[in-house]
Design a protein around this motif. Structure first.
Motif, PDB file in Angstrom:
ATOM      1  N   ASP A   1       0.765  -1.154  -0.120  1.00  0.00           N
ATOM      2  CA  ASP A   1       0.169  -0.142  -0.096  1.00  0.00           C
ATOM      3  C   ASP A   1       0.783   1.346  -0.211  1.00  0.00           C
ATOM      4  N   VAL A   2       0.400   2.154  -0.849  1.00  0.00           N
ATOM      5  CA  VAL A   2       1.434   3.411  -1.062  1.00  0.00           C
ATOM      6  C   VAL A   2       0.477   4.605  -1.169  1.00  0.00           C
TER       7      VAL A   2
ATOM      8  N   VAL B   1       4.988   7.171  -1.514  1.00  0.00           N
ATOM      9  CA  VAL B   1       5.510   6.986   0.150  1.00  0.00           C
ATOM     10  C   VAL B   1       4.710   5.724   0.246  1.00  0.00           C
ATOM     11  N   ALA B   2       5.521   4.957   1.279  1.00  0.00           N
ATOM     12  CA  ALA B   2       5.073   3.614   1.690  1.00  0.00           C
ATOM     13  C   ALA B   2       4.871   3.603   3.355  1.00  0.00           C
ATOM     14  N   PRO B   3       3.887   3.770   3.745  1.00  0.00           N
ATOM     15  CA  PRO B   3       3.680   4.256   5.384  1.00  0.00           C
ATOM     16  C   PRO B   3       3.982   2.929   5.962  1.00  0.00           C
ATOM     17  N   SER B   4       3.891   2.000   5.472  1.00  0.00           N
ATOM     18  CA  SER B   4       4.002   0.542   6.019  1.00  0.00           C
ATOM     19  C   SER B   4       5.568   0.330   6.242  1.00  0.00           C
ATOM     20  N   LEU B   5       6.264   1.149   5.536  1.00  0.00           N
ATOM     21  CA  LEU B   5       7.831   0.918   5.429  1.00  0.00           C
ATOM     22  C   LEU B   5       8.469   2.165   6.076  1.00  0.00           C
ATOM     23  N   GLY B   6       7.966   2.684   7.164  1.00  0.00           N
ATOM     24  CA  GLY B   6       8.885   3.986   7.913  1.00  0.00           C
ATOM     25  C   GLY B   6       8.507   5.305   6.870  1.00  0.00           C
ATOM     26  N   GLY B   7       7.418   5.142   5.997  1.00  0.00           N
ATOM     27  CA  GLY B   7       7.258   6.298   5.435  1.00  0.00           C
ATOM     28  C   GLY B   7       8.347   6.748   4.243  1.00  0.00           C
ATOM     29  N   ARG B   8       9.025   5.809   3.855  1.00  0.00           N
ATOM     30  CA  ARG B   8      10.181   5.683   2.750  1.00  0.00           C
ATOM     31  C   ARG B   8       9.256   6.340   1.642  1.00  0.00           C
ATOM     32  N   LEU B   9      10.047   7.158   0.964  1.00  0.00           N
ATOM     33  CA  LEU B   9       9.601   7.780  -0.249  1.00  0.00           C
ATOM     34  C   LEU B   9      10.328   7.101  -1.135  1.00  0.00           C
ATOM     35  N   LEU B  10       9.569   6.017  -1.900  1.00  0.00           N
ATOM     36  CA  LEU B  10      10.001   5.065  -2.863  1.00  0.00           C
ATOM     37  C   LEU B  10      10.397   5.508  -4.311  1.00  0.00           C
ATOM     38  N   GLU B  11       9.516   6.616  -4.618  1.00  0.00           N
ATOM     39  CA  GLU B  11       9.647   7.014  -5.922  1.00  0.00           C
ATOM     40  C   GLU B  11       9.679   8.509  -6.087  1.00  0.00           C
ATOM     41  N   LEU B  12      10.555   9.248  -7.011  1.00  0.00           N
ATOM     42  CA  LEU B  12      10.255  10.751  -7.115  1.00  0.00           C
ATOM     43  C   LEU B  12      10.688  10.863  -8.562  1.00  0.00           C
ATOM     44  N   LYS B  13       9.416  10.874  -9.497  1.00  0.00           N
ATOM     45  CA  LYS B  13       9.852  10.797 -11.006  1.00  0.00           C
ATOM     46  C   LYS B  13       9.542  12.362 -11.224  1.00  0.00           C
ATOM     47  N   ASP B  14      10.486  12.789 -12.346  1.00  0.00           N
ATOM     48  CA  ASP B  14      10.393  13.800 -13.187  1.00  0.00           C
ATOM     49  C   ASP B  14       9.321  13.651 -14.243  1.00  0.00           C
ATOM     50  N   LEU B  15       7.989  13.999 -14.296  1.00  0.00           N
ATOM     51  CA  LEU B  15       7.293  13.743 -15.352  1.00  0.00           C
ATOM     52  C   LEU B  15       7.400  14.537 -16.471  1.00  0.00           C
ATOM     53  N   GLU B  16       8.161  15.373 -16.500  1.00  0.00           N
ATOM     54  CA  GLU B  16       8.433  15.902 -17.561  1.00  0.00           C
ATOM     55  C   GLU B  16       9.317  15.319 -18.656  1.00  0.00           C
ATOM     56  N   THR B  17      10.611  14.583 -17.786  1.00  0.00           N
ATOM     57  CA  THR B  17      11.465  13.953 -18.882  1.00  0.00           C
ATOM     58  C   THR B  17      11.376  12.623 -18.509  1.00  0.00           C
TER      59      THR B  17
END
Length: 632
Positions: A47-48, A60-76
């Motif tokens: 669950d994210v 973000v994955a709240p079940s995994l310490g709130g780890r930010l799993l992905e940060l994607k540049d949607l333009e590129t």
């Protein structure tokens, strides 16, 4: 952390040495290890929560310490952080399990957050400027709260993360915070950050010391130039602005800057040697796990904590943004020129006035309640509020729905029920506020085996062995239990007494399988091979297949000169829980090769003969998880 003495610092300033700690000497209690994992990868669901604004998407994955799993540049279409295709824990954190990828919020104790693989609270606050995604928890060692509020403005290419730590106690605490950003790593990747010099781990002694940066003879800003695992803390005490960025050969990459509360900047890389490359493959999939970490912290180095005064709060804001530098200038042979080019880009991407304005907005929002929660964390924050009789921090709701147990009854100040006294409860409590409540409960309703066990655990954690022993003895007199026998084993004055109590604990038939691993480890450390052999051979088949028991069986085989069996056990699986810095696999391989060589020679081998044999029969890749080549 590896159980080795912490070497002294060399040439560091007072600021770089203040509030230092010694690796491996701090207790992890009341937290417990998290080691229920293997290396079998299978499909699963996670669950994210996602936020996006048309330019960036953060997951973000709240079940995994709130780890930010992905940060994607949607333009590129580029992934700005390393997006791991698998979830594969490894023994790299204070509580054991840790996984690579994304952005990790590391507080409030050293050694990766205790919530790495645990659920945290998460929810959304609606603001006039758009939604804020909040993750938060209560840290049980520092007994303070932490939160990160993520904000993605509707019109920008920058993700803001507002951190806040609250000390609800009247007493000052020592805390810790580093944000670890896993960045994609390709050939020619460079790290840029203002630096007058660096602080690094200096081998062979592993001292933390001052080093030249940039180097006059080789370029240390390219992580692939480092053979061994390395940590480089950039030091520019008088820099106008602090930032760190990772840029590829083409000038694209990820940048981070912050408000002035975060003074530390660092990069970490596993190194180009086989051991480091194997770690990255292990944490992901072969050929897909290569990454580096760029990091930002409140203290100058990660061997330090910082003081959080009684009743104090600490706030800061970080900014994460896509980077596009001129490739030639980003890779200028003159490091200072490349950093100057990067600094100009940072000022354009995150103007100081804009960062200050966002910081003020998020400081206000951080103290206001959520409009809705999407994830629930552990019950210990709620219990702490019951103990103290007041909220821990404005804006943070720690209410949970869970069945009552021993700890809930104590927190409310009610009589401990007979139901609760029939079993060992989940969790441990060791702080002063808890031991005061436990002692008060024992005095009010009469002590029990569980009251005495809880007090003995807490007192042993503080180093008061005499008082702890008395409580454990009373617990055993009231009702024998495996945890009480185990505690007495930990306090035993000699290995024989410890062994006897460990076996008493195991023979209760109520102990978890993890205790078998601890007992086997005790026999190995105490160099009691006969008892080790007898113990592991008598274990049930399911426990004998535990990888740590397999390694204990490998030690038994090595002690007995059964080298075919030793080789079979070493190559029987991919070991999952080998500790960062642990050399058991390479040590056993060395014993295997030496044993076979001496059997062939019919005599003891010389050092040169052993070295030549290891050159001919090197450590198999699957067993090579050495962090530094000097470990061989």
């Amino acid at each position: 952390m590896p159980d080795r003495p912490t070497p002294p610092n060399v040439g560091l300033t007072e600021e770089e040495s203040a509030n230092g700690f010694r690796w491996g000497e701090d207790s992890i209690l009341p937290y417990q290890v998290s080691d229920d994992y293997d290396r079998e990868v299978r499909p699963g669901k996670l669950d994210v929560v996602a936020i996006e604004n048309g330019r960036l998407r953060a997951v973000v994955a709240p079940s995994l310490g709130g780890r930010l799993l992905e940060l994607k540049d949607l333009e590129t279409g580029r992934d700005l952080v390393f997006r791991n295709p698998v979830f594969q824990p490894a023994n790299l954190a204070a509580l054991n399990a840790w996984f690579s990828g994304g952005i990790e919020w590391n507080g409030l104790i050293p050694g990766h957050t205790p919530f790495t693989c645990a659920p945290v609270f998460a929810g959304v606050r609606d603001t006039p400027r758009g939604p804020v995604l909040r993750i938060y928890e209560f840290d049980r060692i520092v007994e303070a709260t932490w939160q990160v509020d993520l904000f993605l403005p509707s019109d920008g290419a920058c993700l803001y993360a507002h951190g806040r730590i609250v000390n609800p106690s009247a007493e000052a605490k020592l805390a810790y915070w580093w944000t670890n950003i896993a960045a994609p790593m390709g050939e020619g990747t460079r790290v840029l950050s203002p630096a007058d010099y660096s602080v690094e781990h200096i081998w062979p002694g592993n001292n933390l010391g001052r080093c030249e940066f940039p180097r006059p003879d080789w370029d240390a800003s390219y992580p692939d130039n480092w053979e061994n695992a390395t940590s480089v803390f950039f030091r520019a005490p008088h820099a106008d602005r602090r930032f760190v960025m990772s840029v590829g050969r083409d000038g694209f990459g990820l940048g981070q800057t912050s408000t002035g509360e975060m003074v530390g900047r660092k990069f970490f890389y596993f190194g180009s040697a086989p051991g480091g490359q194997n770690w990255m493959d292990y944490l992901s999939r072969p050929g897909e796990g290569k990454y580096l970490e760029i990091q930002s912290g409140v203290a100058p180095t990660q061997n330090q904590r910082f003081v959080l005064g009684g009743g104090a709060e600490l706030d800061w804001t970080e900014a994460f943004f896509p980077v596009r530098l001129e490739a030639g200038r980003a890779h200028d042979a003159e490091y200072g020129a490349a950093v100057a080019h990067a600094a100009d880009f940072v000022d354009g991407a995150v103007p100081p006035t804009e960062l200050a304005e966002i910081d003020a907005f998020l400081r206000e929002q951080a103290r206001l309640p959520l409009d809705g929660r999407v994830s629930e964390g552990e019950p210990w924050g709620q219990r702490q509020e019951l103990l103290l009789g007041r909220p821990l921090a404005a804006g943070l709701d720690f209410a949970v729905t869970a069945p009552d147990d021993f700890w809930d009854e104590l927190a409310r100040g009610s009589t401990v029920s007979e139901r609760s006294l029939r079993q060992v409860p989940e969790g441990i409590a060791v702080s002063q506020v808890w031991t005061d409540r436990i002692a008060g409960s024992a005095a009010a309703q009469g002590t029990s085996w569980l009251h005495e066990l809880a007090l003995g655990t807490a007192l042993l954690d503080r180093g008061d062995r005499i008082a702890a022993y008395e409580h454990v003895e009373r617990s055993l007199a009231l009702r024998p239990s495996w945890p009480a026998y185990r505690l007495r084993a930990l306090m035993a004055v000699d290995a024989g007494a410890a062994s006897a109590d460990y076996l008493r604990a195991w023979r209760t038939g109520e102990a978890p399988a993890e205790l078998a691993v601890e007992i086997a480890t005790h026999f190995m450390a105490a160099e009691r091979p006969a008892e080790l052999k007898a113990f592991v051979e008598a274990l049930p088949a399911g426990i004998r297949d535990n990888e740590r028991i397999i390694l204990a069986r490998a030690v038994v085989a090595a002690d007995a000169g059964q080298f075919d069996e030793l080789e079979r056990l070493l190559l029987s699986r991919r070991f999952a829980t080998i500790r960062e810095g642990e050399t058991l696999l390479s040590d056993l391989w060395g014993r295997l090769r030496r044993g076979r060589l001496e059997a062939e020679l019919g005599r003891l081998a010389t050092i040169d003969e052993i070295r030549q044999d290891l050159t001919t029969h090197p450590l198999p890749r699957a067993l090579d998880l050495r962090m530094h080549q000097l470990e061989d």
